[in-house]
Design an enzyme around this catalytic site. Structure first.
Site, mmCIF file in Angstrom:
data_model
loop_
_atom_site.group_PDB
_atom_site.id
_atom_site.type_symbol
_atom_site.label_atom_id
_atom_site.label_comp_id
_atom_site.label_asym_id
_atom_site.label_seq_id
_atom_site.Cartn_x
_atom_site.Cartn_y
_atom_site.Cartn_z
ATOM 1 N N GLY A 234 0.838 -1.033 0.001
ATOM 2 C CA GLY A 234 0.110 -0.195 -0.128
ATOM 3 C C GLY A 234 0.795 1.253 0.070
ATOM 4 O O GLY A 234 0.491 2.382 0.681
ATOM 5 N N GLY A 235 1.874 1.233 -0.791
ATOM 6 C CA GLY A 235 2.986 2.128 -0.900
ATOM 7 C C GLY A 235 2.674 3.537 -1.483
ATOM 8 O O GLY A 235 3.638 4.123 -1.646
ATOM 9 N N ASP A 259 0.616 -1.557 -4.563
ATOM 10 C CA ASP A 259 -0.379 -0.678 -4.537
ATOM 11 C C ASP A 259 -1.538 -0.881 -5.439
ATOM 12 O O ASP A 259 -1.494 -1.987 -6.312
ATOM 13 C CB ASP A 259 -0.317 0.918 -4.389
ATOM 14 C CG ASP A 259 -1.309 1.641 -3.377
ATOM 15 O OD1 ASP A 259 -2.452 1.522 -3.556
ATOM 16 O OD2 ASP A 259 -0.729 2.210 -2.618
ATOM 17 N N HIS A 299 -4.417 2.195 9.915
ATOM 18 C CA HIS A 299 -5.309 3.051 10.299
ATOM 19 C C HIS A 299 -6.611 3.678 9.575
ATOM 20 O O HIS A 299 -7.492 4.365 10.105
ATOM 21 C CB HIS A 299 -4.505 4.589 10.736
ATOM 22 C CG HIS A 299 -4.323 5.477 9.584
ATOM 23 N ND1 HIS A 299 -3.656 6.849 9.921
ATOM 24 C CD2 HIS A 299 -4.248 5.292 8.440
ATOM 25 C CE1 HIS A 299 -3.499 7.326 8.784
ATOM 26 N NE2 HIS A 299 -3.885 6.422 7.766
#
Length: 393
Positions: A234-235, A259, A299
């Site tokens: 997920g970079g 990603d 998050h």
């Protein structure tokens, strides 16, 4: 991150903090002196802040404060608190009972109020009112608090903590059914802006190697030169990988960027970095890497969903060799940074998720068979790096 000006004389931080710690409104004989000192304090903040600090204050911390002040007003928090006693110290649980609100929701609101010095944090999860919070009961002050959609939504749900990523404040504001990511899939122009903002956040904040020592990634086995060193899951477009390469430029061939297809197509890292379209809700295709890295990913998701992401990474890890690095906020029990609490409010609004405390991180990782090796922090960053390994290691 913006570099320090090397020509500026060094300041002893402890001496500086000590010199200003006890200055308040009563420290000045004349109000004109107080006003002049206040003006210089504002100017000092502008000189101390990086561009990112200023953006975070204006666009994350302050809007979140406006919203939680309005929610506090709608809950009659300060009035009910004052009825208990002018100097009464109250716990989150006591204030939640006073206001009839969800304790988890109120915990997040009180934490941000304290981080922004609106109320006084006496000890973990215990607070007192300040002179300012009491003054908000006067119309001349309280009437200035604006009306925002976050307070409107929370009132509609009877002040329950938002937990559904498909039905929260963002969906209420946009009149949309589905997650934030579903929305951006259907709105490519807004999606491009969103991806640019997320990438810029990564670019401006401290990099992983500003917090976590590279030596911890040194190969534990001698025959692993061809094994991926780090998989950035997920970079985004590769800002973190470029920061990594700025310090370790010879490692590009051992780095992997993952990603969504539409994001990874815009990768800005060198061609020798392996750019790979990957959905982190599916099995991790890169097995046995030295490290799997998640920056600002978990998050976005409540625990049940985050477990799915973590389980796929756990299954790809090699016992005794692989490590998981989570670069995110770790909110302390007391003394949270206002950027962290501001981010927490932002996560509530856009994805019905949250920033986690140390205890929450440990519980989440333990639930999927991982254990926290160490939590790395740095004065350069408001975020930390949680280093985790397989529980049996």
């Amino acid at each position: 991150m913006e570099p320090n000006n090397a020509s500026t004389p060094s300041t002893n931080v402890d001496d500086f903090v000590h010199s200003i710690k006890n200055i308040d409104r009563s420290s000045f004989a004349y109000d004109g002196d107080r006003v002049n000192a206040l003006r210089e304090a504002y100017a000092l903040i502008s000189r101390l802040e990086t561009s990112w600090d200023t953006v975070a204050r204006l666009c994350i911390t302050q809007p979140a404060l406006n919203a939680v002040l309005k929610v506090s007003q709608d809950l009659h928090l300060f009035e009910k608190w004052l009825e208990v006693g002018d100097e009464a110290e109250q716990s989150t649980a006591q204030l939640a009972e006073l206001t009839g609100s969800d304790p988890m929701l109120l915990c997040r609101i009180l934490r941000h109020l304290a981080a922004c010095n609106i109320i006084v944090e006496v000890s973990p999860d215990h607070y007192k009112q300040s002179a300012f919070s009491k003054s908000l009961l006067e119309p001349v002050f309280g009437a200035w608090i604006p009306f925002l959609l976050m307070p409107e939504y929370l009132a509609k749900t009877n002040y329950q903590n938002p937990t559904d990523p498909n039905d929260g404040i963002f969906q209420y504001t946009k009149n949309f059914e589905g997650s934030l990511f579903d929305y951006y899939d259907q709105h490519p122009t807004e999606s491009a802006v969103f991806n640019n903002v997320m990438g810029s956040v990564m670019a401006k904040q401290a990099g992983m190697l500003d917090i976590f020592p590279y030596e911890r990634l040194a190969d534990a086995q001698p025959d692993t030169s061809a094994t991926p060193l780090l998989v950035d899951v997920g970079g985004n477009v590769g800002h973190d990988i470029n920061k990594f390469l700025a310090k370790k430029p010879n490692l590009a061939a051992r780095l992997v960027l993952q990603d969504r297809p539409d994001v990874v197509r815009q990768a800005i890292c060198p061609a020798t970095v392996r750019a790979m379209a990957h959905d982190f809700f599916t099995p991790q295709p890169v097995k046995g890497a030295r490290a799997y890295y998640l920056h600002g990913v978990l998050h976005d998701w409540p625990d049940d969903t985050a477990r799915s992401i973590l389980e796929h990474l756990r299954d790809a890890m090699t016992p005794g060799y692989s490590t998981l690095l989570i670069h995110d906020h770790v909110i302390p029990a007391q003394g949270a940074h206002p950027q962290a609490t501001g981010y927490d409010q932002t996560m509530m609004v856009v994805v019905s998720a949250f920033e986690r405390t140390e205890g929450m991180w440990r519980d989440l990782l333990r639930s999927v068979g991982l254990r926290v090796e160490k939590i790395w922090s740095s004065p350069l960053a408001t975020q930390s790096v949680v280093e985790a390994r397989l529980a049996e290691d």
